[in-house]
Design an enzyme around this catalytic site. Structure first.
Site, PDB file in Angstrom:
ATOM      1  N   HIS A  33      43.494 -15.799 -26.044  1.00 10.02           N
ATOM      2  CA  HIS A  33      42.554 -15.600 -27.148  1.00 10.02           C
ATOM      3  C   HIS A  33      43.367 -15.376 -28.413  1.00 10.02           C
ATOM      4  O   HIS A  33      43.996 -14.327 -28.592  1.00 10.02           O
ATOM      5  CB  HIS A  33      41.631 -14.416 -26.851  1.00 10.02           C
ATOM      6  CG  HIS A  33      40.705 -14.702 -25.715  1.00 10.02           C
ATOM      7  ND1 HIS A  33      40.316 -13.753 -24.806  1.00 10.02           N
ATOM      8  CD2 HIS A  33      40.125 -15.867 -25.331  1.00 10.02           C
ATOM      9  CE1 HIS A  33      39.500 -14.320 -23.922  1.00 10.02           C
ATOM     10  NE2 HIS A  33      39.379 -15.597 -24.215  1.00 10.02           N
TER      11      HIS A  33
ATOM     12  N   GLU B  31      43.711 -12.219 -30.718  1.00 12.24           N
ATOM     13  CA  GLU B  31      44.171 -10.954 -30.141  1.00 12.24           C
ATOM     14  C   GLU B  31      45.679 -10.811 -30.357  1.00 12.24           C
ATOM     15  O   GLU B  31      46.484 -10.887 -29.439  1.00 12.24           O
ATOM     16  CB  GLU B  31      43.750 -10.905 -28.671  1.00 12.24           C
ATOM     17  CG  GLU B  31      42.232 -10.872 -28.549  1.00 12.24           C
ATOM     18  CD  GLU B  31      41.684 -11.224 -27.166  1.00 12.24           C
ATOM     19  OE1 GLU B  31      40.453 -11.341 -27.039  1.00 12.24           O
ATOM     20  OE2 GLU B  31      42.487 -11.373 -26.228  1.00 12.24           O
TER      21      GLU B  31
ATOM     22  N   HIS C  96      45.766  -9.294 -23.392  1.00 11.78           N
ATOM     23  CA  HIS C  96      44.638  -9.495 -24.312  1.00 11.78           C
ATOM     24  C   HIS C  96      44.410  -8.279 -25.201  1.00 11.78           C
ATOM     25  O   HIS C  96      45.093  -7.257 -25.082  1.00 11.78           O
ATOM     26  CB  HIS C  96      43.355  -9.733 -23.498  1.00 11.78           C
ATOM     27  CG  HIS C  96      43.275 -11.056 -22.840  1.00 11.78           C
ATOM     28  ND1 HIS C  96      42.430 -12.047 -23.267  1.00 11.78           N
ATOM     29  CD2 HIS C  96      43.957 -11.562 -21.780  1.00 11.78           C
ATOM     30  CE1 HIS C  96      42.572 -13.113 -22.497  1.00 11.78           C
ATOM     31  NE2 HIS C  96      43.496 -12.846 -21.582  1.00 11.78           N
TER      32      HIS C  96
ATOM     33  N   GLU D  47      44.245  -5.184 -21.404  1.00 11.00           N
ATOM     34  CA  GLU D  47      43.490  -5.128 -22.659  1.00 11.00           C
ATOM     35  C   GLU D  47      44.004  -3.967 -23.504  1.00 11.00           C
ATOM     36  O   GLU D  47      44.109  -2.837 -23.029  1.00 11.00           O
ATOM     37  CB  GLU D  47      41.998  -4.904 -22.379  1.00 11.00           C
ATOM     38  CG  GLU D  47      41.337  -5.993 -21.548  1.00 11.00           C
ATOM     39  CD  GLU D  47      40.975  -7.236 -22.357  1.00 11.00           C
ATOM     40  OE1 GLU D  47      41.164  -7.201 -23.606  1.00 11.00           O
ATOM     41  OE2 GLU D  47      40.511  -8.227 -21.759  1.00 11.00           O
TER      42      GLU D  47
HETATM   43 ZN    ZN Z   1      40.908 -11.770 -24.743  1.00  9.56          ZN
END
Ligand code: ZN
Length: 383
Positions: A173, A176, A266, A342
């Protein structure tokens, strides 16, 4: 005063920039942009500069925010600002459900404003170049993107040795950017020849590191997608060369090397914590996979208390995993430990930083300390 976003990872539409006390801006969504009115789009990342603003009291209003991808991302969020693109601090920011209002008075004549401290492709190239100078590191790009960029891969250690294989991926992504700061911290420590922990991991495993899997998306200023508008972390079930070559090539390289541990890095818009999501929901999830995950999480908590296991995503029920996502797809395909890390856009609510929020410096240390949980599980990966 002038607002501009025509540069690497820039994203903003200027609606009105005549009055510094009421600058009106809008985030440009990822493609496809022809979704019907009212439909949420992949819009959340912003990055722009304003010139001619020394000692000017700015009120920046990002409008139509109800159409952004993650509304939960805005309450408690503060925008990242910098006058030198090196030091990033947080500006006063308010959200009323429709408009995100950023107020700041710069002490220099150019101000950069971003969703999170950016990490541009020049810096990625600098990191890859530095890494490739280190002993035992081979640069082996997995393939090419739709815009013709290389997807870099660093192979650390002799790939012909019969030892566990660790894959680490960042920036599926592209919005990010904390994942790149993490990657810089990870690689700097992994390749530090004076660090016995690094030497231990490199003795016991071969590592394949993809520092930035979606360079087209990040250059274009996207939040979630590549040049074709594909969300790469929903392409792992059936990647194609036409739509998602980044994933197609990476998966092919994984098939060639095998995978014993995969970590996909992420950022999360809403939750103010660093956490890991596992692959519990895949069909046939094994006790061995569960045991490895538990050991990895416990070791990461010990190594760096910015990592925690209290807050995170709800675990998928058995059989409920989304096999189009990297973590689940790799866990299933290779019967291995596979995880999504994350980090927050906002801050770590357990240890907030009033000046910086969650910062590049914190990400670098999260990356450096990831060696501890890897060493904690490396001897068990194949048992
Ligand atoms: Zn992500």
């Amino acid at each position: 005063m002038q607002v501009s976003s025509t540069f690497d990872s820039g994203n903003i539409e200027v609606l009105a920039a005549d009055d510094p006390s009421d600058v009106r801006l809008r985030i440009r969504p990822d493609p496809p942009t022809d979704t019907p009115d009212g439909v949420k789009r992949f819009a959340q990342w912003f990055h722009f500069r304003i010139d001619g603003v020394r000692d000017v009291a700015l009120t920046l209003r990002l409008v139509d925010m109800e159409r952004t991808a993650y509304l939960d991302g805005w309450p408690g969020y503060r925008a990242a600002v910098s006058t030198d693109r090196i030091s990033w601090t947080r500006a006063d920011t308010a959200f009323d459900g429709h408009t995100l209002t950023i107020t700041v008075t710069p002490d220099a004549d150019v101000l950069w404003v971003a969703y999170f401290a950016p990490y541009d492709l020049t810096r990625v190239a600098d990191l890859v170049g530095w890494a490739a100078q280190q002993p035992g590191v081979a640069s082996r790009p997995v393939g090419t993107t739709l815009d013709g960029r290389q997807v870099d891969r660093l192979v650390i250690g002799d790939p012909d040795r019969d030892v566990p294989v660790v894959w680490v991926i960042a920036r599926q992504h592209p919005g990010e950017s904390m994942a790149s700061w993490w990657m810089e911290g990870f690689l700097h420590r992994l390749l530090d020849t004076h660090d016995a922990l690094s030497a231990t991991l490199r003795d016991k495993a071969t590592l394949h590191v993809v520092p930035h899997i979606n360079p087209d998306g990040s250059f274009r200023g996207h939040l979630r997608t590549n040049a074709s508008g594909a969300n790469l972390n929903r392409e792992w079930a059936e990647p194609t060369l036409e739509r998602s070559p980044e994933v197609w090539h990476t998966r092919a390289a994984m098939d060639a090397s095998g995978v014993d541990l995969c970590l996909d890095v992420h950022g999360d818009e809403a939750l103010p914590y660093t956490f890991i999501a596992g692959a519990e929901g895949i069909p046939g999830y094994t006790a061995h996979q569960a045991d490895l995950l538990e050991r990895f999480l416990a070791a990461y908590v010990r190594a760096n208390p910015d990592f925690q296991t209290t807050h995170g995503y709800p675990k998928d029920p058995p059989g409920g995993a989304n096999l189009s996502m990297c973590t689940a797809a790799v866990a299933k395909r290779f019967d291995c430990l596979s995880m999504t890390l994350e980090m927050p856009f906002k801050d770590n609510a357990d240890r907030p930083d009033a000046v910086h929020g969650w910062s590049p410096a914190r990400c670098l240390r999260m990356g450096a300390t990831a060696l501890h949980p890897m060493v904690a599980v490396v001897d068990r990966l194949r048992t």
